[in-house]
Design a protein around this motif. Structure first.
Motif, short mmCIF file in Angstrom:
data_model
loop_
_atom_site.label_atom_id
_atom_site.label_comp_id
_atom_site.label_asym_id
_atom_site.label_seq_id
_atom_site.Cartn_x
_atom_site.Cartn_y
_atom_site.Cartn_z
N SER A 76 0.84 -1.20 0.00
CA SER A 76 0.00 0.00 0.00
C SER A 76 0.87 1.25 0.00
CB SER A 76 -0.92 0.01 1.22
OG SER A 76 -1.78 1.12 1.21
N ARG A 77 0.57 2.19 -0.91
CA ARG A 77 1.29 3.48 -0.94
C ARG A 77 0.25 4.59 -1.04
NH1 ARG A 77 4.57 1.01 -5.42
NH2 ARG A 77 4.59 -1.15 -4.79
N GLU A 78 0.55 5.72 -0.44
CA GLU A 78 -0.35 6.87 -0.49
C GLU A 78 0.44 8.14 -0.77
OE1 GLU A 78 -3.25 9.24 2.59
OE2 GLU A 78 -3.48 7.06 2.46
N VAL A 79 -0.11 8.99 -1.62
CA VAL A 79 0.53 10.27 -1.95
C VAL A 79 -0.51 11.38 -1.93
CG1 VAL A 79 2.33 9.22 -3.37
CG2 VAL A 79 0.20 9.96 -4.45
N TRP A 80 -0.01 12.63 -1.81
CA TRP A 80 -0.83 13.82 -1.94
C TRP A 80 -0.26 14.64 -3.11
CZ3 TRP A 80 0.84 12.00 2.80
CH2 TRP A 80 -0.14 11.69 3.75
N VAL A 104 -2.68 6.10 -12.98
CA VAL A 104 -1.83 5.35 -12.06
C VAL A 104 -1.61 3.95 -12.63
CG1 VAL A 104 -1.57 4.51 -9.69
CG2 VAL A 104 -2.82 6.64 -10.13
N GLY A 105 -0.38 3.48 -12.61
CA GLY A 105 -0.07 2.17 -13.17
C GLY A 105 0.79 1.33 -12.26
N CYS A 106 0.56 0.03 -12.30
CA CYS A 106 1.39 -0.94 -11.59
C CYS A 106 2.20 -1.72 -12.62
CB CYS A 106 0.51 -1.89 -10.77
SG CYS A 106 1.43 -3.23 -9.95
N GLY A 196 2.55 -5.12 -5.99
CA GLY A 196 3.76 -5.57 -5.33
C GLY A 196 5.03 -5.13 -6.02
N GLY A 197 4.91 -4.49 -7.20
CA GLY A 197 6.09 -4.06 -7.95
C GLY A 197 6.15 -2.55 -8.08
N TYR A 198 6.87 -2.11 -9.12
CA TYR A 198 7.03 -0.68 -9.36
C TYR A 198 5.70 -0.04 -9.72
CZ TYR A 198 8.51 3.62 -11.67
OH TYR A 198 8.66 4.93 -12.05
N ALA A 199 5.42 1.12 -9.15
CA ALA A 199 4.18 1.85 -9.44
C ALA A 199 4.51 3.30 -9.77
CB ALA A 199 3.23 1.79 -8.25
N TRP A 221 -0.30 16.60 -20.58
CA TRP A 221 0.21 15.53 -19.73
C TRP A 221 1.31 16.07 -18.82
CZ3 TRP A 221 -1.27 10.36 -19.55
CH2 TRP A 221 -2.12 9.92 -20.58
N GLY A 222 1.32 15.59 -17.59
CA GLY A 222 2.46 15.82 -16.72
C GLY A 222 3.50 14.73 -16.92
N LYS A 223 4.62 14.87 -16.24
CA LYS A 223 5.68 13.87 -16.34
C LYS A 223 5.41 12.73 -15.36
CE LYS A 223 8.02 16.24 -19.34
NZ LYS A 223 8.09 15.80 -20.77
N PRO A 224 5.75 11.50 -15.72
CA PRO A 224 5.56 10.38 -14.79
C PRO A 224 6.41 10.54 -13.53
CG PRO A 224 5.97 9.59 -17.04
CD PRO A 224 6.29 11.06 -17.01
N PHE A 225 5.90 10.06 -12.41
CA PHE A 225 6.67 10.05 -11.17
C PHE A 225 6.40 8.74 -10.43
CE2 PHE A 225 2.64 12.16 -10.33
CZ PHE A 225 2.19 11.58 -9.14
N SER A 226 7.36 8.33 -9.64
CA SER A 226 7.29 7.05 -8.95
C SER A 226 6.39 7.14 -7.73
CB SER A 226 8.69 6.61 -8.51
OG SER A 226 8.63 5.46 -7.69
N LEU A 227 5.64 6.07 -7.48
CA LEU A 227 4.89 5.92 -6.25
C LEU A 227 5.62 5.02 -5.27
CD1 LEU A 227 1.23 5.48 -7.57
CD2 LEU A 227 2.38 7.58 -6.85
N GLY A 228 6.79 4.51 -5.72
CA GLY A 228 7.59 3.64 -4.88
C GLY A 228 7.45 2.18 -5.29
#
Length: 228
Positions: A76-80, A104-106, A196-199, A221-228
């Motif tokens: 589980s990951r959460e962002v603002w 959002v992509g996994c 369970g992988g890169y998001a 479009w904005g640029k992609p960023f990692s969710l961890g």
């Protein structure tokens, strides 16, 4: 002028007022916190077939990460997220409509989602599952995605609250008049569970304009960023 909002503390969506300079109203004036990661935003410029010009800029975009795992769940990951989107129209257009949110992509190549229907988005901007049958979409502030799946988090999706005559009126877009308008959002939260992988995630906002001879949608479009 502000967009009707929920009483929830995380809902901070407001209208950008067009004047000599763009002013930010309401809670959207809040700057990203010091621990937020700045994002590069994005911009687009198009000339429609009748000569109408449409320009849009996503700026002051930032993401803040929830410390640690949400509810002690490893997947589980959460962002603002925060940012501002401003549109300028010229020629035969007398205003426009802005709507959008975050894809959002996994374990999905989010960076490749920027051209045509092969982007993994349908005509409404909803993201669909890229490896499972098309048409599977996820909405809301909590997504449940597995490897190869993509989902959609709308930003301009509020209600007027329980203490007004319009408490059942849903707002999922902002329509402006004249040559300039926009929306600001601050500390909009969303959560991803099950990956369970890169998001990763990236902003996608649509500006819709209509003249006497043409109706068109322009996407920034904005640029992609990692969710961890």
């Amino acid at each position: 002028m502000t967009v009707p909002t929920q009483t929830s503390a995380v809902r901070r969506v407001a209208v950008l007022v067009a004047a000599a300079a763009v002013a930010i109203t309401g809670a959207a004036a809040t700057a990203p916190s010091a621990d937020a990661k700045r994002l590069p935003g994005g911009k687009v410029a198009r000339k429609l077939v009748d000569g109408t010009t449409v320009k849009a800029t996503l700026y002051d975009e930032a993401v803040r990460y929830h410390p640690g795992n949400v509810a002690n769940i490893q997947t589980s990951r959460e962002v603002w997220v925060s940012g501002k989107i401003v549109a300028n129209v010229g020629g035969g257009a007398q205003g426009g409509t802005i709507y959008g949110g975050y894809v959002v992509g996994c374990q999905v190549n989010i960076a490749g989602m920027s051209s045509g229907n092969s982007s993994g988005l349908d005509s409404t901007g909803m993201a669909y599952n890229q490896t499972a049958p098309a048409g599977v979409a996820n909405t809301g502030t909590t997504l449940h995605l597995g490897p190869g799946q993509a989902g959609w988090v709308p930003i301009i999706q509020t209600t007027s609250g329980v203490y007004t005559n319009y408490r059942d009126y849903n707002v999922n877009r902002f329509t402006f008049r004249g040559n300039r308008g926009g929306v600001a959002f601050s500390q909009e939260a969303f959560r991803l569970n099950g990956c369970g992988g890169y998001a990763s995630a990236r902003a996608r906002f649509t500006i819709e304009v209509e003249t006497e001879t043409v109706r068109s949608q322009v996407v920034v479009w904005g640029k992609p960023f990692s969710l961890g």
